[in-house]
Design a protein around this motif. Structure first.
Motif, PDB file in Angstrom:
ATOM      1  N   LEU A   1       0.839  -1.185   0.000  1.00 50.83           N
ATOM      2  CA  LEU A   1       0.000   0.000   0.000  1.00 50.83           C
ATOM      3  C   LEU A   1       0.880   1.242   0.000  1.00 50.83           C
ATOM      4  N   ARG A   2       0.318   2.323  -0.472  1.00 50.50           N
ATOM      5  CA  ARG A   2       1.029   3.591  -0.502  1.00 50.50           C
ATOM      6  C   ARG A   2       1.408   4.010   0.917  1.00 50.50           C
ATOM      7  N   GLN A   3       2.620   4.537   1.052  1.00 51.28           N
ATOM      8  CA  GLN A   3       3.062   5.014   2.362  1.00 51.28           C
ATOM      9  C   GLN A   3       2.285   6.260   2.751  1.00 51.28           C
ATOM     10  N   GLN A   4       2.140   6.444   4.035  1.00 50.76           N
ATOM     11  CA  GLN A   4       1.420   7.594   4.546  1.00 50.76           C
ATOM     12  C   GLN A   4       2.209   8.870   4.287  1.00 50.76           C
TER      13      GLN A   4
ATOM     14  N   ARG B   1      -8.571   0.483  -3.290  1.00 51.13           N
ATOM     15  CA  ARG B   1      -7.811   0.424  -4.550  1.00 51.13           C
ATOM     16  C   ARG B   1      -6.868   1.599  -4.712  1.00 51.13           C
ATOM     17  N   ILE B   2      -7.270   2.788  -4.265  1.00 55.97           N
ATOM     18  CA  ILE B   2      -6.431   3.961  -4.438  1.00 55.97           C
ATOM     19  C   ILE B   2      -5.104   3.819  -3.700  1.00 55.97           C
ATOM     20  N   LEU B   3      -5.098   3.074  -2.598  1.00 49.93           N
ATOM     21  CA  LEU B   3      -3.866   2.900  -1.828  1.00 49.93           C
ATOM     22  C   LEU B   3      -2.888   1.948  -2.504  1.00 49.93           C
ATOM     23  N   LEU B   4      -3.334   1.266  -3.548  1.00 47.88           N
ATOM     24  CA  LEU B   4      -2.431   0.399  -4.318  1.00 47.88           C
ATOM     25  C   LEU B   4      -1.507   1.218  -5.226  1.00 47.88           C
ATOM     26  N   LEU B   5      -1.823   2.500  -5.378  1.00 46.59           N
ATOM     27  CA  LEU B   5      -0.999   3.384  -6.202  1.00 46.59           C
ATOM     28  C   LEU B   5       0.208   3.837  -5.378  1.00 46.59           C
ATOM     29  N   THR B   6       1.234   3.001  -5.369  1.00 49.40           N
ATOM     30  CA  THR B   6       2.465   3.338  -4.651  1.00 49.40           C
ATOM     31  C   THR B   6       3.207   4.421  -5.420  1.00 49.40           C
TER      32      THR B   6
ATOM     33  N   LEU C   1      -8.336   2.049 -10.018  1.00 49.02           N
ATOM     34  CA  LEU C   1      -8.019   2.782  -8.792  1.00 49.02           C
ATOM     35  C   LEU C   1      -9.218   3.494  -8.175  1.00 49.02           C
ATOM     36  N   GLY C   2     -10.319   3.543  -8.901  1.00 45.52           N
ATOM     37  CA  GLY C   2     -11.493   4.241  -8.396  1.00 45.52           C
ATOM     38  C   GLY C   2     -11.408   5.750  -8.547  1.00 45.52           C
ATOM     39  N   ILE C   3     -10.435   6.247  -9.308  1.00 44.05           N
ATOM     40  CA  ILE C   3     -10.268   7.685  -9.515  1.00 44.05           C
ATOM     41  C   ILE C   3     -11.191   8.130 -10.636  1.00 44.05           C
TER      42      ILE C   3
ATOM     43  N   GLY D   1      -8.173   8.963   0.343  1.00 45.24           N
ATOM     44  CA  GLY D   1      -6.986   8.198  -0.036  1.00 45.24           C
ATOM     45  C   GLY D   1      -6.251   8.761  -1.231  1.00 45.24           C
ATOM     46  N   LEU D   2      -6.890   9.680  -1.973  1.00 38.82           N
ATOM     47  CA  LEU D   2      -6.231  10.276  -3.136  1.00 38.82           C
ATOM     48  C   LEU D   2      -5.364  11.434  -2.657  1.00 38.82           C
ATOM     49  N   CYS D   3      -4.071  11.253  -2.752  1.00 40.59           N
ATOM     50  CA  CYS D   3      -3.085  12.198  -2.239  1.00 40.59           C
ATOM     51  C   CYS D   3      -3.158  13.538  -2.979  1.00 40.59           C
ATOM     52  N   ARG D   4      -2.898  14.609  -2.241  1.00 39.23           N
ATOM     53  CA  ARG D   4      -2.905  15.957  -2.817  1.00 39.23           C
ATOM     54  C   ARG D   4      -1.886  16.070  -3.947  1.00 39.23           C
TER      55      ARG D   4
END
Length: 133
Positions: A7-10, A32-37, A68-70, A96-99
């Protein structure tokens, strides 16, 4: 034995408004969005920078939604469109979608449009802004 995908790092505290924690706390959440490392994001941005045409852009939008659900909406802005800056990119609200990702995706697509202006022209034409020219 099943292994979970990375998962994507915080993001650092205060640097992002993605609400990752809220997403992880909800057992029914779409992760799913957190799979975008970060590595996968770089591959995605590289792919978006090398779009061939409007159909390719639309396929990528569809893949972003499916994988990704985006949900990304691209349309000409309300004012006159003189450059690719006049084209608006709107993401539906998604925990979960990073800025940084919300900024990087449109920037990559704009770079692609600058390399291949035909994409921007077809996008404008699909919204009937060129009047059938």
């Amino acid at each position: 034995m099943t292994s979970t995908p990375p998962l994507r790092q915080q993001c650092p505290p205060g640097a992002c408004d993605c609400h990752r924690e809220r997403l992880l706390e909800n057992p029914d959440a779409d992760l799913r969005i957190l799979l975008l490392t970060r590595n996968e994001e770089q591959r995605l941005l590289e792919r978006l920078e090398n779009l061939k045409d409007l159909a390719d852009l639309q396929r990528m939008q569809q893949k972003l939604q499916e994988q990704l659900g985006i949900r990304l909406h691209i349309a000409p802005g309300f004012n006159e469109v003189r450059t690719t800056r006049g084209i608006e990119f709107d993401f539906e609200d998604q925990p979960g979608l990073c800025r940084k990702t919300r900024q990087a995706i449109p920037a990559a697509i704009r770079r692609s449009m600058e390399k291949n202006p035909e994409i921007a022209w077809r996008l404008l034409d699909s919204h009937d802004l060129l009047g059938g020219l």
